[in-house]
Design an enzyme around this catalytic site. Structure first.
Site, PDB file in Angstrom:
ATOM      1  N   HIS A 105       0.883  -0.916   0.029  1.00 11.41           N
ATOM      2  CA  HIS A 105      -0.126   0.164  -0.059  1.00 11.41           C
ATOM      3  C   HIS A 105       0.924   1.327  -0.137  1.00 11.41           C
ATOM      4  O   HIS A 105       1.984   1.153   0.231  1.00 11.41           O
ATOM      5  CB  HIS A 105      -0.735  -0.148   1.255  1.00 11.41           C
ATOM      6  CG  HIS A 105      -2.126  -1.144   1.131  1.00 11.41           C
ATOM      7  ND1 HIS A 105      -3.053  -0.896   1.932  1.00 11.41           N
ATOM      8  CD2 HIS A 105      -2.272  -2.072   0.134  1.00 11.41           C
ATOM      9  CE1 HIS A 105      -3.711  -2.289   1.491  1.00 11.41           C
ATOM     10  NE2 HIS A 105      -3.352  -2.554   0.585  1.00 11.41           N
ATOM     11  N   GLU A 125       1.262   3.696   2.114  1.00 14.70           N
ATOM     12  CA  GLU A 125       2.211   4.149   3.327  1.00 14.70           C
ATOM     13  C   GLU A 125       3.351   3.327   3.377  1.00 14.70           C
ATOM     14  O   GLU A 125       4.615   3.743   3.779  1.00 14.70           O
ATOM     15  CB  GLU A 125       1.429   3.741   4.363  1.00 14.70           C
ATOM     16  CG  GLU A 125      -0.015   4.435   4.773  1.00 14.70           C
ATOM     17  CD  GLU A 125      -1.159   3.784   4.052  1.00 14.70           C
ATOM     18  OE1 GLU A 125      -2.160   4.004   4.591  1.00 14.70           O
ATOM     19  OE2 GLU A 125      -0.958   3.153   2.754  1.00 14.70           O
ATOM     20  N   CYS A 184      -5.156   1.219   6.321  1.00 14.71           N
ATOM     21  CA  CYS A 184      -5.857  -0.126   6.675  1.00 14.71           C
ATOM     22  C   CYS A 184      -5.666  -0.550   7.934  1.00 14.71           C
ATOM     23  O   CYS A 184      -4.363  -0.599   8.461  1.00 14.71           O
ATOM     24  CB  CYS A 184      -5.665  -0.987   5.469  1.00 14.71           C
ATOM     25  SG  CYS A 184      -3.961  -1.640   5.420  1.00 14.71           S
ATOM     26  N   GLY A 226     -26.040   4.638 -27.353  1.00 15.45           N
ATOM     27  CA  GLY A 226     -27.099   5.738 -27.717  1.00 15.45           C
ATOM     28  C   GLY A 226     -27.734   6.344 -26.568  1.00 15.45           C
ATOM     29  O   GLY A 226     -27.603   6.005 -25.312  1.00 15.45           O
TER      30      GLY A 226
END
Length: 345
Positions: free
Chosen positions: A54, A56, A83, A290
């Site tokens: 992560h 950090e 976390c 569309g």
């Protein structure tokens, strides 16, 4: 520079780092972190890839040997609450405490139930000073995809269309070019940033599109087409070429080349379609269909972001553009075309 401006400056750097990940974090959030010692960044990192370190941890690992002695005296800025739980990687909260970092600044709390304030709680219980809410609105915008994926368990949906200056999206049974080459190049860049691209039956029939990324570097998204009644000619690009294509249909006798995957839906609605896409790990989706398909996403609130190209010419008549009721986030121009982007309320 005042103290508050300094906090915002470093948090903005966290956002810049986080966005470098693009779609490589899959269903995980994009997160950035910086370590600051005496008004100097000594370490920075972001969550680069799903299942890997992560932000950090990458910020801590980036600190040069000569500066490691300053880590415990540094301030940590991170765009999302660290976390608390053991997942594919160990809890970031534990790494922060191990390094004796006592001052942490966070943009927003993690909405995931396994974290949701528990990370901040553990930091504070162990004597850390934690400040929450630095550029909080921007921080929450950064994790919109994560919320769609992890909390709502569906792809992050971007609705995109081009309209004429007088508000028409096209003509019946006739392909119309509305945006210029610069806008189309930007559109292909956006394709490279998502997992899937979706259109409906009529767009596939009328425009016979390739839906590939030809004007910009990067991968093409998985092509997804809705063809409930098997109306698309088998000679059209999406069904006849050798590129992977996902087709939603309601019959089991759909004959197409082996590169195509057919999903038969007995109960035809966007909720079921989104659930199938999430199961197939399509975590981000551009809807380029569309007016009817886009309006169905808007009406059911099954979308997260809009991007609209408005050309410089009038069509005078044709298919009216979808009715979009959402606040304006930002707008810019590309050689005469205006691009308007925003989010739901």
């Amino acid at each position: 520079m005042s103290k508050q401006i300094s906090h915002e400056f470093y948090m903005q750097r966290c956002f810049e780092l986080a966005q470098m990940a693009h779609k490589s974090t899959k269903s995980n959030p994009m997160v950035g972190a910086v370590l600051v010692y005496e008004d100097k960044i000594i370490g920075e990192g972001y969550h680069k890839e799903y299942g890997k370190n992560h932000a950090e941890i990458n910020a801590l690992d980036s600190v040069k040997a000569d500066n490691k002695k300053y880590i415990s005296q540094s301030k940590l800025y991170v765009s999302l609450e660290p976390c608390f739980h053991e997942g594919k990687t160990p809890p970031c909260v534990d790494a922060i405490l191990r390094n004796n970092i006592k001052e942490i600044y966070i943009s927003c709390l993690d909405p995931f139930e396994k974290v949701a304030g528990k990370g901040v709680g553990k930091l504070r219980d162990n004597g850390a000073k934690v400040t929450i809410g630095i550029l909080e609105k921007e921080g929450k915008n950064l994790i919109r995809k994560f919320i769609a994926n992890t909390i709502q368990r569906r792809p992050y949906v971007i609705v995109k269309f081009a309209q004429s200056k007088d508000g028409f999206i096209g003509k019946e049974d006739k392909e119309v070019e509305i945006s210029n080459i610069y806008s189309r190049t930007l559109s292909h860049k956006w394709r490279s940033e998502v997992d899937g691209i979706m259109i409906g039956t009529q767009t596939a029939i009328t425009d016979n599109p390739k839906l590939t990324n030809r004007l910009y570097n990067g991968d093409s998204p998985l092509r997804i087409v809705l063809d409930r009644q098997e109306r698309i000619p088998k000679t059209h690009e999406l069904l006849s070429d050798n590129l992977p294509t996902l087709i939603f249909a309601s019959k089991s006798n759909y004959a197409v080349p082996s590169q195509k995957k057919i999903i038969i839906l007995q109960e035809w609605n966007l909720t079921n379609i989104m659930a199938e896409l999430y199961r197939l790990e399509i975590y981000s989706l551009i809807v380029e269909g569309g007016a009817q398909l886009i309006q169905s996403f808007l009406n059911t609130q099954s979308w997260d972001e809009y991007r609209v190209f408005t050309g410089s010419n009038n069509l005078n008549d044709g298919i009216k553009a979808p009715l979009l009721r959402a606040p304006l986030s930002y707008t810019f121009k590309l050689k005469g075309d205006q691009i308007t982007c925003g989010y739901p309320k």
